[in-house]
Design an enzyme around this catalytic site. Structure first.
Site, short mmCIF file in Angstrom:
data_model
loop_
_atom_site.label_atom_id
_atom_site.label_comp_id
_atom_site.label_asym_id
_atom_site.label_seq_id
_atom_site.Cartn_x
_atom_site.Cartn_y
_atom_site.Cartn_z
N HIS A 31 -13.63 5.22 11.76
CA HIS A 31 -14.63 6.29 12.16
C HIS A 31 -13.80 7.53 11.29
O HIS A 31 -12.68 7.67 11.26
CB HIS A 31 -14.97 6.69 13.59
CG HIS A 31 -13.85 7.40 14.32
ND1 HIS A 31 -13.73 8.51 14.45
CD2 HIS A 31 -12.85 6.85 15.15
CE1 HIS A 31 -12.79 9.08 15.08
NE2 HIS A 31 -12.13 7.92 15.60
N GLU B 153 -18.63 8.72 15.90
CA GLU B 153 -17.94 7.71 16.97
C GLU B 153 -17.32 8.35 18.18
O GLU B 153 -17.55 8.31 19.31
CB GLU B 153 -16.46 7.23 16.26
CG GLU B 153 -15.96 6.11 16.92
CD GLU B 153 -14.82 6.71 17.90
OE1 GLU B 153 -14.19 5.95 18.47
OE2 GLU B 153 -14.51 7.99 17.78
N ILE C 195 0.88 -1.13 0.15
CA ILE C 195 -0.03 -0.03 -0.03
C ILE C 195 0.82 1.24 -0.17
O ILE C 195 1.85 1.53 0.89
CB ILE C 195 -0.94 0.10 1.39
CG1 ILE C 195 -1.96 -1.32 1.10
CG2 ILE C 195 -1.72 1.32 1.27
CD1 ILE C 195 -2.59 -1.27 -0.23
#
Length: 434
Positions: free
Chosen positions: A121, A167, A40
């Site tokens: 979140h 959240e 990544i």
């Protein structure tokens, strides 16, 4: 990372999960027939963070629930996923009189009866842009989702990604999602992975210890890098995995630390200083300058490693399950009671990570002390008494190092209520042997 809620409740490094559970460790991913996760790009992840910073700057300096910056963040992530071929759904809810949003993204294909889900979140607190908390987790799973698309990945299991709202106000978005998910759909989620604060500027490398299989997946990855890990305790129950864990869904995740001070031993282990893991936690300085690139890079690769590993192949055999579903009443502020299972047909000792499934219905779980008692009488505490733990029920799977115990024999779940006014019962107890 929500501060107020308490317990509400990479490349493959020479191993893959299916082989481990089958007792045979393949030498390479190719030998196991499993594609290795792509690397990544941390530059791509950081670009997503820069975009979230720009959104906050243009909208009053934050991306909090009920503010324009949060809705703009949802729109930004959704546009990326729509263009990449995901099926996206925006789920709305109301909290404190304002509309909140969850974004759910499904990758077409895979067995929809076996769902591997990753979430983070997307909201910040009102005092800052929330780039580490939790742009870091949000950006990492976004880039992993885009990598799935670029690779044309076709996993055996179904992949689902989620970005949660509110959240910071008490896990509101993820709890709404889980509470509104039919029980038949909950049962299809084979694992939920949570990523909340994974680029702290003075980082530690913490792994959730909730589900043994998911925990091992992450630990094996970091061991392959030569990076030591510790069990995550600072945020236990304070992030969105609690919403899933509380209904019995296996959970796991990563964390690099928040307001707690890094100890001298941890500095020796990971470097850094004996200061807060994130000095800008819930502050206006939680900007793009508040990120450790190395931690962000390692954890983003770990996200992809777990997604590829847990979604590839078929679900391995669950092992031998010994279960007792007879209800046992727990007297209020009274003597301990037990539920027993007789384990037979297992050779040798119990495993070093023995899954202990506990299902206790109780109106104030903090009153309870829960122990596993081995056949020879050895006691393993699963849950201590806690007067501040006001949530209800204990519905989770613990991992116990029982390798010194002979497997066969009668194992008991022992539960005692040590305070008055709340009642409940043992609904079920099970042990799972490989």
């Amino acid at each position: 990372m929500n501060l107020s809620v308490r317990r509400r409740t990479l490349a493959l490094a020479g191993t893959v999960l299916a082989g481990l559970l089958a007792g045979a460790v393949p030498a390479t991913a190719e030998e196991a027939g499993v594609a290795a996760a792509p690397d990544i790009s941390v530059a791509n992840v950081k670009q997503h963070l820069a975009d979230l910073q720009s959104i906050a700057t243009a909208n009053g300096g934050n991306r909090a629930h009920g503010r324009a910056g949060y809705k703009a963040s949802i729109d930004f992530v959704k546009a990326k996923l729509d263009a990449a071929g995901f099926t996206t759904t925006v789920q709305t809810f109301t909290y404190n009189g304002t509309t909140g949003y969850n974004l759910i993204a499904d990758w077409p294909g895979g067995d929809t009866n076996q769902v591997v889900m990753a979430g983070a979140h997307l909201d910040s607190v009102t005092s800052g842009p929330g780039i580490n908390d939790n742009g870091s987790g949000s950006a990492a799973i976004l880039e992993t989702a885009l990598a799935v698309s670029r690779a044309g990945y076709q996993p055996a299991k179904h992949l689902r990604f989620a970005w949660w709202g509110a959240e910071e106000l008490g896990l509101v978005g993820s709890r709404y999602y889980v509470n509104n998910l039919p029980s038949t759909e909950r049962a299809k989620i084979s694992g939920y992975l949570n990523f909340d604060m994974i680029g702290s500027p003075n980082p530690g490398y913490f792994v959730y210890d909730d589900d043994p299989v998911i925990e091992k997946t992450f630990k094996d990855y970091f061991a392959g890098l030569g990076v030591p890990t510790e069990i995550e305790t600072e945020g236990d129950g304070r992030s969105d995995h609690a919403s899933f864990k509380n209904v019995g869904i296996p959970v796991g995740g990563l964390f690099t630390g928040a307001s707690r001070t890094k100890t001298s031993a941890q500095v020796q282990k990971w470097g850094g200083t004996t200061t807060a893991f994130d000095r800008c936690y819930h502050s206006s300085c939680d900007t793009t300058a508040n990120i450790n690139d190395t931690a962000l890079d390692r954890n983003s690769d770990a996200v992809a490693h777990a997604i590829w590993t847990l979604s590839s192949g078929t679900t391995p055999p669950p092992g031998k399950v010994f279960e007792n579903t007879t209800d046992v009443s727990i007297p209020d502020n009274g003597a301990a009671v037990t539920s027993s299972v007789a384990v037979t047909g297992i050779t040798g000792n119990a495993p070093s990570s023995l899954p202990v499934g506990v299902d206790i219905i109780h109106t104030w779980r903090g009153d309870l002390v829960v122990d596993l008692v081995a056949p020879d009488g050895t006691v393993y505490n699963l849950k201590p008494y806690s007067s501040s733990d006001s949530a209800d029920n204990v519905q989770t799977t613990y991992s116990v190092n029982a390798s010194s115990e002979v497997a066969n024999g009668t194992w008991r779940l022992r539960v005692q209520d040590r305070a008055a006014q709340d009642t409940g019962y043992i609904n079920g107890f099970k042990l799972t042997f490989p």
